[in-house]
Design an enzyme around this catalytic site. Structure first.
Site, PDB file in Angstrom:
ATOM      1  N   PHE A  41       0.831  -1.229  -0.025  1.00  0.00           N
ATOM      2  CA  PHE A  41       0.028   0.155   0.014  1.00  0.00           C
ATOM      3  C   PHE A  41       0.815   1.333  -0.026  1.00  0.00           C
ATOM      4  CE2 PHE A  41      -2.322   2.812   3.206  1.00  0.00           C
ATOM      5  CZ  PHE A  41      -2.795   3.753   2.080  1.00  0.00           C
ATOM      6  N   VAL A  79      13.561  -9.776   1.160  1.00  0.00           N
ATOM      7  CA  VAL A  79      14.716  -9.032   1.661  1.00  0.00           C
ATOM      8  C   VAL A  79      15.447  -9.753   2.845  1.00  0.00           C
ATOM      9  CG1 VAL A  79      14.257  -6.695   1.207  1.00  0.00           C
ATOM     10  CG2 VAL A  79      13.233  -7.710   3.182  1.00  0.00           C
ATOM     11  N   TYR A 126       5.023  -7.411  15.699  1.00  0.00           N
ATOM     12  CA  TYR A 126       5.139  -6.269  14.961  1.00  0.00           C
ATOM     13  C   TYR A 126       6.050  -5.159  15.700  1.00  0.00           C
ATOM     14  CZ  TYR A 126       3.936  -2.685  11.941  1.00  0.00           C
ATOM     15  OH  TYR A 126       3.860  -1.601  10.789  1.00  0.00           O
TER      16      TYR A 126
END
Length: 333
Positions: free
Chosen positions: A23, A69, A157
């Protein structure tokens, strides 16, 4: 925190955006190309979408590399800016992908910082207001250390981003990498996934379908929502400065979740009702950025009013629903 708002001497000609099909990442890619910056987009499409960047495919100044990554990252040629935006970011994603979320915040950040070090590039980390947890200081200034539960469901997170910040500071101190940290508060706009679990896209999807809008708890918890174009403008202003951060970028105007739901019903013209559901564990009671630093250093402030941004977002969701094949099943992609 670097108090000196010195301006980087490096022109930005070529940028790498990790998570560039997500996004926020896709909006950054779009704006960088509008500014005639060559873009290398890195994404593994775990939570990003090819549809977000399809308008850039075929542009000679845009290169897409499908990679993770957390693996070795190699980008040939000169790079002036690395924007590290790779990470599951919505609760539905990081609760489903807890280990990958921790890996991309640690190993992925290490690799992205290594790329910036190798290229002599400016590095900007996408951190989050989640580093403040369920805050006991309101609004939240960058000097606040936070109130985070490291072993709660949101900890994967929160702690991934807190570690990423620490690693970024370490690379600046030990290797002299030109780094910046942006703490992103709730953002909304086109290209949000209807099933990503965040309040605004969930409410819009439910309202357009005529379903009840599921508001957690009593809905009196507050959020400060920033339209995506304002956020991108702030991020790129930080990237173009020599400031190390951390720096809050978000809208200091505060809304209750219940008010957001009611505004979505009005904006969509829906007859949907509000349905109250259990509030998630460690769901913050308040969330509002202190943006004085961004205003002082960058001259930045949000410009798009909530009602205008909401109208744009609703229209995008309407058009996306109209373009979606009838047989398409809802999912997380």
């Amino acid at each position: 925190m670097n108090p000196t708002p010195d301006v980087t001497t490096r022109p930005i000609r070529r940028a790498v955006v990790t998570g560039g099909a997500g996004f926020l990442g896709s909006h950054l890619c779009t704006e960088l190309r509008r500014r005639e910056v060559e873009v290398v987009c890195l994404d593994n499409f775990l939570t990003g979408s090819a549809a977000n960047i399809e308008h850039l495919v075929g542009d000679p100044g845009f290169r897409l590399v499908q990679c993770d990554v957390t693996d070795y990252v190699h980008v040939p040629g000169d790079v002036d800016l690395v924007l590290h935006f790779a990470s599951p970011a919505s609760p539905i994603d990081y609760l489903k992908l807890p280990i990958h979320t921790l890996k991309v915040g640690s190993i992925g950040t290490h690799h992205a910082l290594g790329l910036a070090k190798d290229k002599g590039a400016r590095f900007v980390l996408a951190s989050t207001s989640e580093v403040y947890g369920d805050p006991q200081v309101h609004p939240q200034p960058e000097s606040y250390w936070g109130h985070v539960n490291p072993v709660g469901p949101r900890g994967v997170y929160d702690e991934a981003k807190r570690f990423a910040e620490a690693l970024t500071v370490a690379y600046r101190a030990e290797h002299g990498v030109d780094t910046g940290i942006v703490r992103i508060f709730n953002t909304f706009g086109p290209r949000m996934r209807p099933f990503d679990g965040r309040a605004i896209p969930t409410f819009i999807r439910q309202a357009l379908a005529g379903e009840p809008l599921t508001v957690a708890g009593d809905g009196e918890q507050t959020r400060s929502v920033c339209y995506v174009s304002d956020l991108v403008r702030g991020i790129l202003a930080l990237a173009g400065s020599g400031h190390s951060g951390p720096m809050n970028i978000g809208n200091p105007h505060e809304l209750s979740v219940l008010q957001i739901a009611r505004d979505v019903i009005a904006a969509t013209g829906s007859s949907s009702a509000v349905e109250f559901v259990d509030r998630p564990v460690d769901d913050p009671k308040v969330r509002r950025p202190d943006t004085a630093l961004a205003t002082e250093v960058l001259g930045w402030a949000p410009e798009v009013p909530w009602s205008e941004g909401l109208g744009r977002t609703v229209e995008w969701f309407r058009q996306s629903a109209a373009a979606r094949p009838v047989s398409a099943a809802p999912g997380l992609g």
